[in-house]
Design a protein around this motif. Structure first.
Motif, short mmCIF file in Angstrom:
data_model
loop_
_atom_site.label_atom_id
_atom_site.label_comp_id
_atom_site.label_asym_id
_atom_site.label_seq_id
_atom_site.Cartn_x
_atom_site.Cartn_y
_atom_site.Cartn_z
N LEU A 196 0.65 -1.25 -0.01
CA LEU A 196 -0.08 0.07 0.01
C LEU A 196 0.90 1.33 0.00
O LEU A 196 0.50 2.18 -0.81
N VAL A 197 1.73 1.40 0.91
CA VAL A 197 2.56 2.50 0.93
C VAL A 197 3.49 2.42 -0.26
O VAL A 197 3.87 3.73 -0.91
N ASP A 198 4.42 1.46 -0.70
CA ASP A 198 5.29 1.73 -2.05
C ASP A 198 4.24 1.94 -3.24
O ASP A 198 4.87 2.62 -3.95
N GLY A 199 2.94 1.56 -3.30
CA GLY A 199 2.20 1.92 -4.38
C GLY A 199 1.44 3.32 -4.43
O GLY A 199 0.84 3.62 -5.27
N GLY A 200 1.63 4.24 -3.44
CA GLY A 200 1.08 5.31 -3.15
C GLY A 200 -0.13 5.22 -2.78
O GLY A 200 -0.98 6.48 -2.99
N LEU A 201 -0.86 4.35 -2.46
CA LEU A 201 -2.18 4.14 -1.97
C LEU A 201 -2.48 4.38 -0.58
O LEU A 201 -3.53 5.08 -0.26
N ALA A 202 -1.29 4.43 0.38
CA ALA A 202 -1.29 4.79 1.67
C ALA A 202 -0.17 5.62 1.94
O ALA A 202 0.83 5.34 1.52
N ALA A 203 -0.52 6.58 2.78
CA ALA A 203 0.54 7.47 3.13
C ALA A 203 1.44 6.73 4.36
O ALA A 203 2.68 6.82 4.66
N CYS A 204 0.51 5.93 5.18
CA CYS A 204 1.13 5.22 6.49
C CYS A 204 0.19 4.01 6.76
O CYS A 204 -0.85 4.39 6.66
N VAL A 205 0.71 2.97 7.29
CA VAL A 205 -0.09 2.02 7.69
C VAL A 205 0.28 1.39 9.02
O VAL A 205 1.44 1.26 9.28
N HIS A 206 -0.47 1.75 10.04
CA HIS A 206 -0.10 1.34 11.61
C HIS A 206 -0.40 -0.02 11.68
O HIS A 206 -1.54 -0.65 11.28
N LEU A 207 0.62 -1.05 12.06
CA LEU A 207 0.51 -2.37 12.51
C LEU A 207 0.26 -2.46 13.87
O LEU A 207 1.30 -2.00 14.65
N GLY A 208 -0.92 -2.76 14.55
CA GLY A 208 -0.98 -3.08 15.96
C GLY A 208 -0.33 -4.43 16.32
O GLY A 208 0.22 -5.42 15.38
N GLY A 209 -0.24 -4.47 17.79
CA GLY A 209 0.13 -5.70 18.43
C GLY A 209 -0.91 -6.81 18.25
O GLY A 209 -2.24 -6.35 17.89
N GLU B 74 -16.35 -18.14 17.33
CA GLU B 74 -14.69 -18.19 16.82
C GLU B 74 -13.84 -17.07 17.67
O GLU B 74 -14.39 -16.03 18.14
N ARG B 75 -12.82 -17.65 18.01
CA ARG B 75 -11.83 -16.67 18.72
C ARG B 75 -10.48 -16.95 17.89
O ARG B 75 -9.67 -17.77 17.50
N THR B 76 -9.83 -15.68 17.53
CA THR B 76 -8.76 -15.68 16.41
C THR B 76 -7.67 -14.67 16.58
O THR B 76 -8.12 -13.36 17.09
N GLN B 77 -6.59 -14.81 16.93
CA GLN B 77 -5.69 -13.73 17.09
C GLN B 77 -5.21 -13.12 15.67
O GLN B 77 -5.22 -13.90 14.70
N GLU B 78 -5.45 -11.74 15.89
CA GLU B 78 -5.13 -10.97 14.55
C GLU B 78 -4.36 -9.96 14.69
O GLU B 78 -4.14 -9.41 15.86
N ILE B 79 -3.66 -9.35 13.68
CA ILE B 79 -2.97 -7.90 13.83
C ILE B 79 -3.93 -7.16 13.13
O ILE B 79 -4.23 -6.92 12.06
N PRO B 80 -4.08 -5.85 13.63
CA PRO B 80 -4.99 -4.71 13.30
C PRO B 80 -4.07 -3.93 12.44
O PRO B 80 -2.92 -3.48 12.48
N LEU B 81 -4.64 -3.49 11.42
CA LEU B 81 -4.19 -2.43 10.23
C LEU B 81 -5.11 -1.34 10.58
O LEU B 81 -6.03 -1.31 10.38
N VAL B 82 -4.35 -0.03 10.53
CA VAL B 82 -4.81 1.02 10.21
C VAL B 82 -4.33 1.98 9.19
O VAL B 82 -3.04 2.32 9.24
N VAL B 83 -5.02 2.03 7.89
CA VAL B 83 -4.45 2.60 6.65
C VAL B 83 -4.71 4.12 6.70
O VAL B 83 -6.09 4.58 6.70
N LYS B 84 -3.95 4.94 6.41
CA LYS B 84 -4.13 6.52 6.20
C LYS B 84 -4.05 6.93 4.80
O LYS B 84 -2.85 6.64 4.31
#
Length: 114
Positions: A29-42, A55-65
């Motif tokens: 997303l960032v290399d392609g210029g689609l996002a300025a920044c992407v936050h990856l959470g714990g 269901e219970r699943t471990q996931e990584i949250p993404l916040v795309v600007k």
């Protein structure tokens, strides 16, 4: 009330199953210029109902600007790169923010015509 503009900054929210995939999506997303920044959470635990089962699943949250002009491309990229049948992809308008930051997001995601 302010009308929507392609220049409006938006946040695209998603979750992915693991950190390597989160890193890959952020880079695309960032290399392609689609996002300025992407936050990856714990890692977080998501609890949800899927096909009649709890269901219970471990996931990584993404916040795309990104901007409204780029949100459709971001959503398409997430759908393509995401392994889930129905990935979470939510778009939230940034109602306000530090002008210099919002301007930076706009510059980073400006559509370049070649």
């Amino acid at each position: 009330m302010k009308s929507e503009s392609d220049d409006d900054v938006v946040l695209v929210l998603s979750n992915v199953p693991d950190a390597p995939l989160a890193e890959r999506i952020a880079q695309v997303l960032v290399d392609g210029g689609l996002a300025a920044c992407v936050h990856l959470g714990g890692p977080i635990t998501s609890v949800y109902s899927w096909q009649g089962k709890l269901e219970r699943t471990q996931e990584i949250p993404l916040v795309v600007k990104t901007t409204r002009a780029r949100q459709e491309e971001v959503m398409q990229a997430l759908a393509k790169l995401h392994p889930y049948e129905v990935p979470e992809v939510l778009v939230v308008s940034a109602q306000d923010g530090l002008d210099s930051y919002l301007d930076w997001v706009r510059r980073q995601t400006r559509v370049q015509w070649h």
